[in-house]
Design a protein around this motif. Structure first.
Motif, PDB file in Angstrom:
ATOM      1  N   GLY A  57       0.481  -0.999   0.185  1.00 56.82           N
ATOM      2  CA  GLY A  57       0.051   0.100  -0.132  1.00 56.82           C
ATOM      3  C   GLY A  57       0.946   1.130   0.033  1.00 56.82           C
ATOM      4  O   GLY A  57       1.540   1.910  -0.569  1.00 56.82           O
ATOM      5  N   THR A  58       0.278   2.154   0.873  1.00 52.10           N
ATOM      6  CA  THR A  58       1.166   3.904   0.434  1.00 52.10           C
ATOM      7  C   THR A  58       2.450   3.664   2.012  1.00 52.10           C
ATOM      8  O   THR A  58       2.102   2.562   2.721  1.00 52.10           O
ATOM      9  CB  THR A  58       0.645   4.721   1.179  1.00 52.10           C
ATOM     10  OG1 THR A  58      -0.308   4.434   2.711  1.00 52.10           O
ATOM     11  CG2 THR A  58      -0.882   4.956   0.767  1.00 52.10           C
ATOM     12  N   PHE A 115       3.016   1.600   9.329  1.00 50.31           N
ATOM     13  CA  PHE A 115       1.604   0.372  10.824  1.00 50.31           C
ATOM     14  C   PHE A 115       1.845  -1.337  10.211  1.00 50.31           C
ATOM     15  O   PHE A 115       2.095  -1.438  11.663  1.00 50.31           O
ATOM     16  CB  PHE A 115       0.427   0.946   9.648  1.00 50.31           C
ATOM     17  CG  PHE A 115      -0.733   0.335  10.582  1.00 50.31           C
ATOM     18  CD1 PHE A 115      -0.677   1.043  11.485  1.00 50.31           C
ATOM     19  CD2 PHE A 115      -1.411  -0.853  10.518  1.00 50.31           C
ATOM     20  CE1 PHE A 115      -1.982   0.232  12.175  1.00 50.31           C
ATOM     21  CE2 PHE A 115      -2.248  -1.852  11.096  1.00 50.31           C
ATOM     22  CZ  PHE A 115      -2.384  -1.352  11.802  1.00 50.31           C
ATOM     23  N   MET A 116       2.537  -1.716   9.311  1.00 54.14           N
ATOM     24  CA  MET A 116       2.850  -2.882   9.713  1.00 54.14           C
ATOM     25  C   MET A 116       3.775  -3.739  10.273  1.00 54.14           C
ATOM     26  O   MET A 116       4.125  -4.158  10.862  1.00 54.14           O
ATOM     27  CB  MET A 116       2.029  -3.295   8.166  1.00 54.14           C
ATOM     28  CG  MET A 116       1.279  -3.878   7.403  1.00 54.14           C
ATOM     29  SD  MET A 116      -0.194  -4.693   8.123  1.00 54.14           S
ATOM     30  CE  MET A 116       0.276  -5.929   8.235  1.00 54.14           C
ATOM     31  N   GLN A 117       5.016  -2.479   9.772  1.00 50.22           N
ATOM     32  CA  GLN A 117       6.385  -2.810  10.286  1.00 50.22           C
ATOM     33  C   GLN A 117       6.257  -2.890  12.004  1.00 50.22           C
ATOM     34  O   GLN A 117       7.084  -3.515  12.707  1.00 50.22           O
ATOM     35  CB  GLN A 117       6.903  -1.934   9.842  1.00 50.22           C
ATOM     36  CG  GLN A 117       7.834  -2.324   8.558  1.00 50.22           C
ATOM     37  CD  GLN A 117       8.019  -3.949   7.838  1.00 50.22           C
ATOM     38  OE1 GLN A 117       8.134  -4.447   8.943  1.00 50.22           O
ATOM     39  NE2 GLN A 117       8.187  -4.417   6.584  1.00 50.22           N
ATOM     40  N   THR A 118       5.505  -1.928  12.702  1.00 50.35           N
ATOM     41  CA  THR A 118       5.572  -0.696  13.629  1.00 50.35           C
ATOM     42  C   THR A 118       4.925  -1.994  14.331  1.00 50.35           C
ATOM     43  O   THR A 118       4.593  -2.385  15.794  1.00 50.35           O
ATOM     44  CB  THR A 118       4.767   0.213  13.530  1.00 50.35           C
ATOM     45  OG1 THR A 118       5.671   1.125  12.800  1.00 50.35           O
ATOM     46  CG2 THR A 118       4.657   1.116  15.115  1.00 50.35           C
ATOM     47  N   GLN A 119       3.210  -2.947  13.717  1.00 53.83           N
ATOM     48  CA  GLN A 119       2.915  -4.019  14.237  1.00 53.83           C
ATOM     49  C   GLN A 119       3.508  -5.039  14.644  1.00 53.83           C
ATOM     50  O   GLN A 119       3.718  -5.492  15.784  1.00 53.83           O
ATOM     51  CB  GLN A 119       1.447  -3.827  13.780  1.00 53.83           C
ATOM     52  CG  GLN A 119       0.397  -2.976  14.119  1.00 53.83           C
ATOM     53  CD  GLN A 119       0.297  -2.483  15.707  1.00 53.83           C
ATOM     54  OE1 GLN A 119      -0.253  -3.768  16.669  1.00 53.83           O
ATOM     55  NE2 GLN A 119       0.113  -1.338  16.204  1.00 53.83           N
ATOM     56  N   ASN A 120       4.358  -5.276  13.221  1.00 58.09           N
ATOM     57  CA  ASN A 120       5.664  -6.309  13.436  1.00 58.09           C
ATOM     58  C   ASN A 120       6.367  -6.672  15.281  1.00 58.09           C
ATOM     59  O   ASN A 120       6.436  -7.194  15.484  1.00 58.09           O
ATOM     60  CB  ASN A 120       6.702  -6.516  12.386  1.00 58.09           C
ATOM     61  CG  ASN A 120       6.401  -7.631  12.322  1.00 58.09           C
ATOM     62  OD1 ASN A 120       6.908  -9.001  12.916  1.00 58.09           O
ATOM     63  ND2 ASN A 120       8.018  -7.591  12.060  1.00 58.09           N
ATOM     64  N   GLY A 137     -11.322  -2.911   8.054  1.00 54.77           N
ATOM     65  CA  GLY A 137     -10.437  -2.317   8.820  1.00 54.77           C
ATOM     66  C   GLY A 137      -8.607  -2.776   9.559  1.00 54.77           C
ATOM     67  O   GLY A 137      -8.919  -4.506   9.243  1.00 54.77           O
ATOM     68  N   GLN A 138      -7.638  -1.553  10.110  1.00 55.50           N
ATOM     69  CA  GLN A 138      -6.854  -2.113  10.234  1.00 55.50           C
ATOM     70  C   GLN A 138      -6.489  -3.492  10.572  1.00 55.50           C
ATOM     71  O   GLN A 138      -5.641  -4.271  10.748  1.00 55.50           O
ATOM     72  CB  GLN A 138      -5.945  -1.019   9.687  1.00 55.50           C
ATOM     73  CG  GLN A 138      -5.135  -0.581   8.323  1.00 55.50           C
ATOM     74  CD  GLN A 138      -4.271  -1.604   8.289  1.00 55.50           C
ATOM     75  OE1 GLN A 138      -4.390  -2.613   7.687  1.00 55.50           O
ATOM     76  NE2 GLN A 138      -3.382  -0.955   6.886  1.00 55.50           N
ATOM     77  N   ILE A 139      -7.254  -3.504  12.039  1.00 58.74           N
ATOM     78  CA  ILE A 139      -7.132  -4.525  12.830  1.00 58.74           C
ATOM     79  C   ILE A 139      -7.347  -5.996  12.758  1.00 58.74           C
ATOM     80  O   ILE A 139      -6.676  -6.654  13.383  1.00 58.74           O
ATOM     81  CB  ILE A 139      -8.362  -3.986  13.980  1.00 58.74           C
ATOM     82  CG1 ILE A 139      -8.478  -4.479  14.832  1.00 58.74           C
ATOM     83  CG2 ILE A 139      -9.780  -3.963  13.602  1.00 58.74           C
ATOM     84  CD1 ILE A 139      -9.225  -4.913  16.477  1.00 58.74           C
ATOM     85  N   ALA A 140      -7.976  -6.306  11.347  1.00 60.38           N
ATOM     86  CA  ALA A 140      -8.103  -7.486  10.438  1.00 60.38           C
ATOM     87  C   ALA A 140      -6.498  -7.721  10.567  1.00 60.38           C
ATOM     88  O   ALA A 140      -6.146  -8.798  10.306  1.00 60.38           O
ATOM     89  CB  ALA A 140      -8.802  -7.030   9.742  1.00 60.38           C
ATOM     90  N   ASN A 141      -5.595  -6.883   9.942  1.00 60.47           N
ATOM     91  CA  ASN A 141      -4.733  -7.445   9.483  1.00 60.47           C
ATOM     92  C   ASN A 141      -3.211  -7.424  10.728  1.00 60.47           C
ATOM     93  O   ASN A 141      -2.656  -8.537  10.810  1.00 60.47           O
ATOM     94  CB  ASN A 141      -3.819  -6.465   8.182  1.00 60.47           C
ATOM     95  CG  ASN A 141      -3.977  -6.062   6.892  1.00 60.47           C
ATOM     96  OD1 ASN A 141      -4.140  -7.769   6.693  1.00 60.47           O
ATOM     97  ND2 ASN A 141      -4.339  -5.429   6.087  1.00 60.47           N
ATOM     98  N   VAL A 142      -4.241  -6.648  11.326  1.00 63.22           N
ATOM     99  CA  VAL A 142      -3.285  -7.167  12.741  1.00 63.22           C
ATOM    100  C   VAL A 142      -3.783  -8.450  13.393  1.00 63.22           C
ATOM    101  O   VAL A 142      -2.689  -8.899  13.819  1.00 63.22           O
ATOM    102  CB  VAL A 142      -3.485  -5.476  13.685  1.00 63.22           C
ATOM    103  CG1 VAL A 142      -3.375  -6.046  14.969  1.00 63.22           C
ATOM    104  CG2 VAL A 142      -3.240  -4.478  13.253  1.00 63.22           C
ATOM    105  N   MET A 143      -4.985  -8.418  13.210  1.00 61.25           N
ATOM    106  CA  MET A 143      -4.820 -10.316  14.010  1.00 61.25           C
ATOM    107  C   MET A 143      -4.555 -10.988  12.807  1.00 61.25           C
ATOM    108  O   MET A 143      -3.926 -11.793  13.792  1.00 61.25           O
ATOM    109  CB  MET A 143      -6.523 -10.411  13.629  1.00 61.25           C
ATOM    110  CG  MET A 143      -7.889 -11.124  14.003  1.00 61.25           C
ATOM    111  SD  MET A 143      -7.409 -12.077  15.402  1.00 61.25           S
ATOM    112  CE  MET A 143      -8.908 -11.239  16.139  1.00 61.25           C
ATOM    113  N   ILE A 144      -4.306 -10.461  11.736  1.00 57.86           N
ATOM    114  CA  ILE A 144      -4.032 -12.206  10.736  1.00 57.86           C
ATOM    115  C   ILE A 144      -2.258 -11.999  10.899  1.00 57.86           C
ATOM    116  O   ILE A 144      -1.900 -13.066  11.685  1.00 57.86           O
ATOM    117  CB  ILE A 144      -3.634 -11.888   9.261  1.00 57.86           C
ATOM    118  CG1 ILE A 144      -5.421 -11.642   9.447  1.00 57.86           C
ATOM    119  CG2 ILE A 144      -3.228 -12.518   8.997  1.00 57.86           C
ATOM    120  CD1 ILE A 144      -6.338 -12.063   7.853  1.00 57.86           C
TER     121      ILE A 144
END
Length: 298
Positions: free
Chosen positions: A73-74, A80-85, A136-143
């Protein structure tokens, strides 16, 4: 003293050229490669590192036209994804593992998957990312939290309960994802209704083929697993104590099939708290709770 930083940069330059060759099939001589490497030795930047991904065959789990990328994405979505990781790993007291994204311009739907590897990395498909983002991004966080749970299992040899299929490992990973979403130092969602819809997306990827080696658990079993993980998130647990408590309640106390010995991880206060939700958890695990009830749990 020798300049070790110079040598490291030089070697990175050679590596960069070699990787690009594996994608472009160039046939330059070693002398030519070295000249290019020397010219680039001071320019191994983040931009170059990103380019390392944008080529090449991934592995047998993905389409032959799929390739790895360092972005999704952007730039803000990637961050966001790397921070959550990193945050997911930190909650469990572990370092983050490399997170890369898989894209396929020829067959985008082939990337509807996310895989955690025993070698210590996570590959996240673009198609599943986009589908989850629509919820919603929470679904990606869940996965992502589910996939990192598998990294914990690889590291520590969990789950402690073994079955003929992957169900125990998958249900525990669901529970660990629910745990992360509640923890104050995690995603910090204090109400289950905030994560239930997101979890339904993750659960929809599962299956009901109970004899398949890769069986993830029936939908209502996965629902009860993430709910139990969310409840356990009221307490600060390490991976070992989570593994013990998850199976103590999920497979033992709640269904009354057997009584486990209490280990060093048993907590009387936690036990009282979880037992107060026993009937609710049994109702979920038996498939007796309606969608409306599930989505509105506190």
């Amino acid at each position: 003293m020798k300049n070790l930083n110079f040598k490291r940069t030089y070697l990175l330059g050679l590596t960069f050229v070699a990787v690009l060759q594996s994608c472009s099939k160039d046939t330059d001589s070693l002398e030519q490669q070295t000249e290019v490497a020397e010219a680039q030795e001071l320019a191994i930047s983040e931009a170059f590192e990103n380019e390392l991904y944008e080529c090449g065959y991934v592995d047998g789990n993905w389409s032959s036209t799929a390739y790895l990328s360092s972005s999704i994405g952007t730039s803000s979505e990637t961050n966001f994804m790397q921070t959550q990781n990193s945050k997911i790993a930190a909650v469990w007291g572990r370092p983050a593992v490399p997170l890369s994204f898989v894209k396929d311009n020829s067959n985008p739907n082939s990337t509807y998957n996310a895989i955690s590897y025993g070698s210590g990395k996570i590959y996240y498909g673009e198609a599943i990312y986009n589908a989850a983002k629509a919820q919603g991004q929470i679904a990606n966080v869940m996965i992502l939290a589910h996939e990192f749970a598998h990294q914990l299992q690889f590291t520590y040899g969990y789950p402690s309960k073994n079955e003929s299929t992957a169900r125990a490992a998958e249900l525990e990973a669901d529970g660990m994802a629910g745990y992360y979403l509640r923890r104050p130092n995690g995603y910090n969602k204090t109400s289950f209704s905030q994560i239930a819809t997101a979890y339904e997306f993750a659960a929809s990827i599962g299956d009901n083929n109970t004899t398949s080696p890769g069986h993830h658990g029936r939908s209502y079993q996965r629902r009860s697993a993430v709910r139990l993980g969310f409840l356990l998130g009221a307490y600060d647990l390490n991976a070992a104590s989570f593994d013990y408590n998850f199976f103590y309640y999920y497979n033992g106390v709640l269904n009354g099939s057997y009584k486990q010995e209490k280990s060093e991880y048993f907590n009387a206060e936690l036990d009282k708290y979880i037992r107060s939700y026993a009937k609710e958890l049994q109702k979920i695990s038996n498939g007796e709770m309606s969608d409306e009830e599930y989505f509105n749990l506190d």
